[in-house]
Design an enzyme around this catalytic site. Structure first.
Site, PDB file in Angstrom:
ATOM      1  N   THR A  71       0.828  -1.208   0.000  1.00 36.37           N
ATOM      2  CA  THR A  71       0.000   0.000   0.000  1.00 36.37           C
ATOM      3  C   THR A  71       0.859   1.253   0.000  1.00 36.37           C
ATOM      4  O   THR A  71       0.592   2.218  -0.727  1.00 36.37           O
ATOM      5  CB  THR A  71      -0.951  -0.001   1.209  1.00 36.37           C
ATOM      6  OG1 THR A  71      -1.831  -1.132   1.103  1.00 36.37           O
ATOM      7  CG2 THR A  71      -1.784   1.266   1.265  1.00 36.37           C
ATOM      8  N   GLN A 153       0.259 -10.870  -5.553  1.00 40.59           N
ATOM      9  CA  GLN A 153      -0.221 -12.250  -5.492  1.00 40.59           C
ATOM     10  C   GLN A 153       0.515 -13.174  -6.457  1.00 40.59           C
ATOM     11  O   GLN A 153       0.312 -14.391  -6.418  1.00 40.59           O
ATOM     12  CB  GLN A 153      -1.722 -12.292  -5.783  1.00 40.59           C
ATOM     13  CG  GLN A 153      -2.587 -11.614  -4.737  1.00 40.59           C
ATOM     14  CD  GLN A 153      -2.602 -12.343  -3.406  1.00 40.59           C
ATOM     15  OE1 GLN A 153      -2.162 -13.485  -3.293  1.00 40.59           O
ATOM     16  NE2 GLN A 153      -3.110 -11.677  -2.371  1.00 40.59           N
ATOM     17  N   SER A 173       4.637  -7.508  -1.665  1.00 44.69           N
ATOM     18  CA  SER A 173       4.392  -7.532  -0.222  1.00 44.69           C
ATOM     19  C   SER A 173       4.901  -8.837   0.365  1.00 44.69           C
ATOM     20  O   SER A 173       4.578  -9.926  -0.129  1.00 44.69           O
ATOM     21  CB  SER A 173       2.892  -7.387   0.058  1.00 44.69           C
ATOM     22  OG  SER A 173       2.639  -7.358   1.441  1.00 44.69           O
ATOM     23  N   ALA A 174       5.688  -8.751   1.436  1.00 48.70           N
ATOM     24  CA  ALA A 174       6.348  -9.929   2.002  1.00 48.70           C
ATOM     25  C   ALA A 174       5.377 -10.956   2.563  1.00 48.70           C
ATOM     26  O   ALA A 174       5.573 -12.166   2.410  1.00 48.70           O
ATOM     27  CB  ALA A 174       7.316  -9.486   3.102  1.00 48.70           C
ATOM     28  N   HIS A 175       4.317 -10.504   3.228  1.00 49.58           N
ATOM     29  CA  HIS A 175       3.483 -11.459   3.965  1.00 49.58           C
ATOM     30  C   HIS A 175       2.579 -12.285   3.073  1.00 49.58           C
ATOM     31  O   HIS A 175       1.923 -13.216   3.542  1.00 49.58           O
ATOM     32  CB  HIS A 175       2.658 -10.738   5.041  1.00 49.58           C
ATOM     33  CG  HIS A 175       1.495  -9.947   4.535  1.00 49.58           C
ATOM     34  ND1 HIS A 175       0.205 -10.384   4.637  1.00 49.58           N
ATOM     35  CD2 HIS A 175       1.434  -8.730   3.947  1.00 49.58           C
ATOM     36  CE1 HIS A 175      -0.615  -9.473   4.131  1.00 49.58           C
ATOM     37  NE2 HIS A 175       0.108  -8.453   3.703  1.00 49.58           N
ATOM     38  N   THR A 211      14.595   5.109   8.774  1.00 48.42           N
ATOM     39  CA  THR A 211      15.454   3.975   9.116  1.00 48.42           C
ATOM     40  C   THR A 211      14.796   2.667   8.688  1.00 48.42           C
ATOM     41  O   THR A 211      13.634   2.414   8.989  1.00 48.42           O
ATOM     42  CB  THR A 211      15.736   3.953  10.627  1.00 48.42           C
ATOM     43  OG1 THR A 211      16.360   5.180  11.004  1.00 48.42           O
ATOM     44  CG2 THR A 211      16.641   2.781  10.994  1.00 48.42           C
ATOM     45  N   CYS A 300      -8.179  -6.763   2.778  1.00 48.88           N
ATOM     46  CA  CYS A 300      -8.007  -5.337   3.044  1.00 48.88           C
ATOM     47  C   CYS A 300      -9.331  -4.616   3.190  1.00 48.88           C
ATOM     48  O   CYS A 300      -9.376  -3.460   3.569  1.00 48.88           O
ATOM     49  CB  CYS A 300      -7.173  -4.708   1.929  1.00 48.88           C
ATOM     50  SG  CYS A 300      -5.507  -5.381   1.808  1.00 48.88           S
TER      51      CYS A 300
END
Length: 357
Positions: A71, A153, A173-175, A211, A300
């Site tokens: 996002t 996806q 997106s990692a997850h 950071t 989402c």
């Protein structure tokens, strides 16, 4: 009650490789921007992960910009050049759709086309349009200068390389493939100048200040490497066989159920099906009580009881769009899992039929 998780498109369970990398990163003290030994150690973790993500996404290492997720990465659309408006595929994820703006009717400032490679709700794959002789992207009656591709996806499920996708930008997106939540990446084509996603200290080559989330990034890299390895040895093909077993089992008894995109190219783990007259939210709750986690549409949009915008855009009517659920599988899903789910779902469907009679 034993639980069976069948909502991998919402978020995939954390991979052991990601967990191990994150635990190791917790012991690294330094700030990646510091020049001392501790800082260099932290920087090396970030750069290792950048290389792992680049290998999985098929891009140059320098093209990977770490973000807090897809996002945030999509916010690059907010900072587009003046006069450059955004055309969005009608089935795109909300993180892209929210940036839709086609006020520049004559296209004098150019357009950016934002689209999903694989739809999160249906799994249907959309190939990006080929550029014309002038290098422009046709989309309806208009043409776009830039292409932003939502690969969230797709990564780890189907062969994909940013380098041959034709995209100028991509989001990851990692997850979604077993990394931690809260970390992702914007892929920026080499030579393309973008406005920083966040101003400040100039981290991420000046394209996203702040950071770096070292622990999350380490997990991201490890998960990307593991997901790519799974793809190379054919794990998604095994998952697709389970998806097909599920659909065939349901279809054998529930002959009015519609399997969305069944004749289209889909990512191998996703089944979206519509049972007219039986609300998707009701199905989700009944399956939850039976011990199975599934969803009705994009995670989402959780908590929002409404028809699927994606299904409506695909031509399904309002009742059908409200009567859809999504089952999404993963590498650890078993045949027993899908058969037990099918049995529980068919029992619930029979009860629904009896009440409706």
């Amino acid at each position: 009650m034993n639980r069976t998780y069948l909502d991998w498109n919402a978020t995939a369970p954390l991979r052991p490789e990601a967990r191990a990398a994150m635990l190791a990163a917790m012991d690294v003290v330094g700030n990646p921007s510091s020049v001392h030994a501790e800082g260099r150690a932290a920087k090396s973790l970030v750069e290792k992960a950048r290389a792992q993500v680049a290998a999985a996404v098929g891009c140059n290492v320098s093209e990977v910009v770490f973000t807090s997720g897809a996002t945030e990465a999509a916010r690059v659309l907010e900072n587009r050049p003046a006069g450059c408006d955004v055309m969005v595929q009608d089935t795109a994820h909300d993180c892209l759709w929210s940036h839709f703006d086609l006020s520049n009717e004559d296209g004098a400032g150019g357009h950016t086309l934002a689209m999903g490679l694989a739809n999160s709700e249906t799994g249907v794959i959309t190939e990006p349009p080929a550029r014309d002789a002038e290098g422009l992207l046709p989309y309806g009656a208009r043409k776009a200068n830039y292409l932003l591709l939502d690969a969230v996806q797709a990564v780890g499920k189907i062969p994909f390389a940013f380098s041959w996708s034709g995209a100028d930008l991509a989001i990851v997106s990692a997850h979604k493939f077993g990394g931690p939540k809260g970390v992702g990446a914007l892929i920026v084509k080499q030579g393309l100048d973008i406005t920083s996603l966040a101003v400040g200290g100039g981290q991420e080559m000046g394209r996203r200040s702040g950071t770096e989330n070292i622990i999350g990034i380490a997990g991201f890299g490890a998960a990307a490497e593991a997901a790519q390895r799974d793809l190379e040895v054919g794990i998604p093909d095994q998952v697709e066989k389970l998806r097909n077993i599920l659909e065939n089992t349901l279809a054998a008894e529930a002959n009015k159920t519609i399997f969305v995109g069944k004749d289209a190219r889909r990512i191998p783990n996703t089944s979206c099906f519509i049972t007219p007259g039986w609300k998707g939210e009701t199905q989700v709750m009944q399956m939850d009580l039976a011990g199975f986690a599934i969803s009705a549409g994009s995670a989402c949009s959780s908590g929002k009881v409404k028809e699927s915008r994606v299904l409506r855009a695909m031509g399904y009517d309002a009742d059908q769009a409200r009567s859809a659920v999504r089952v999404s599988l993963g590498p650890t899903t078993t045949e027993d899992d899908v058969l037990r789910f099918a049995e529980a779902w068919l029992k619930a469907w029979s009860r629904h039929q009896a009440r409706a009679a």
